[in-house]
Scaffold this motif. Structure first.
Motif: not given
Length: 207
Positions: A87-88, A92-97, A179-186
């Motif tokens: 979730l953290k 977190k803001k990331q400028g580059s992908r 999105f993957i991080d958020a889904f993983t947290a869920f």
């Protein structure tokens, strides 16, 4: 051949669900982080756990109520911790992908996390030891060997396929890492909730 197919498809039905282990593999594949070591470790763990279940010990472990509760409590602590980290990372803001922006973990830390996400996850024991082990009770020894080969073939194809698929497409998938991080947290928090309900029921707090 029929016994092999039964083992293969039972293993597939259990392993493809997105849980802590698969979510971890996907993220590390996107980061191109020691993916061979990760999927090899997951597969080796499956070899050990499935063989424990298939060749008899699984039935004994399944009947040990206190061991199951202990594993569940440890699992809750781990998946909550991993969920918070995910979730953290999602917030977190990331400028580059570009995946090169992510710090690569050391091999030692990667293996430690892989073992943790595998062996501290009660779902792994439920699937690899208890369910597969219970299904194999009706087979004689030679059939159990064939059943185990079928189940482990599915495990091998899934882990290496998932790992190298995400590794290959990391340049594309990294754009969706938040999105993957958020889904993983869920997923982690849902697993923790499910385990907590199980523990409370075992203790008689819930009916």
């Amino acid at each position: 051949m029929i016994v092999f197919i039964k083992g293969f498809f039972l293993s597939v039905s259990l392993i493809v669900a997105i849980g802590a282990q698969n979510a971890f593999i996907i993220k590390q594949g996107i980061h191109r982080n020691h993916i061979f070591a990760i999927v090899s470790t997951c597969f080796i763990c499956d070899i050990i756990l499935m063989c424990v279940g298939i060749f008899g010990v699984g039935e004994l472990l399944a009947k040990n109520r206190y061991l199951n509760i202990g594993i569940a409590i440890v699992g809750i602590a781990f998946v909550v911790w991993y969920g918070i980290l995910s979730l953290k990372s999602a917030l977190k803001k990331q400028g580059s992908r570009d995946f090169s922006d992510f710090k690569k973990l050391s091999l030692k830390k990667t293996l430690a996390l892989t073992l943790a996400v595998t062996l501290l996850n009660p779902q792994v024991y439920l699937d690899a030891v208890f369910v597969i082990g219970a299904y194999a009770l009706v087979f004689d020894f030679s059939q159990k060997v064939i059943f185990a080969v079928g189940a482990l073939s599915a495990s091998f194809l899934w882990f290496f396929g998932l790992g190298y698929f995400t590794h290959k497409l990391s340049g594309i998938l990294v754009r969706y890492i938040r999105f993957i991080d958020a889904f993983t947290a869920f997923i982690m928090f849902f697993i923790a909730y499910s385990l907590a309900i199980y523990v409370l029921k075992e203790w008689g707090v819930l009916g």
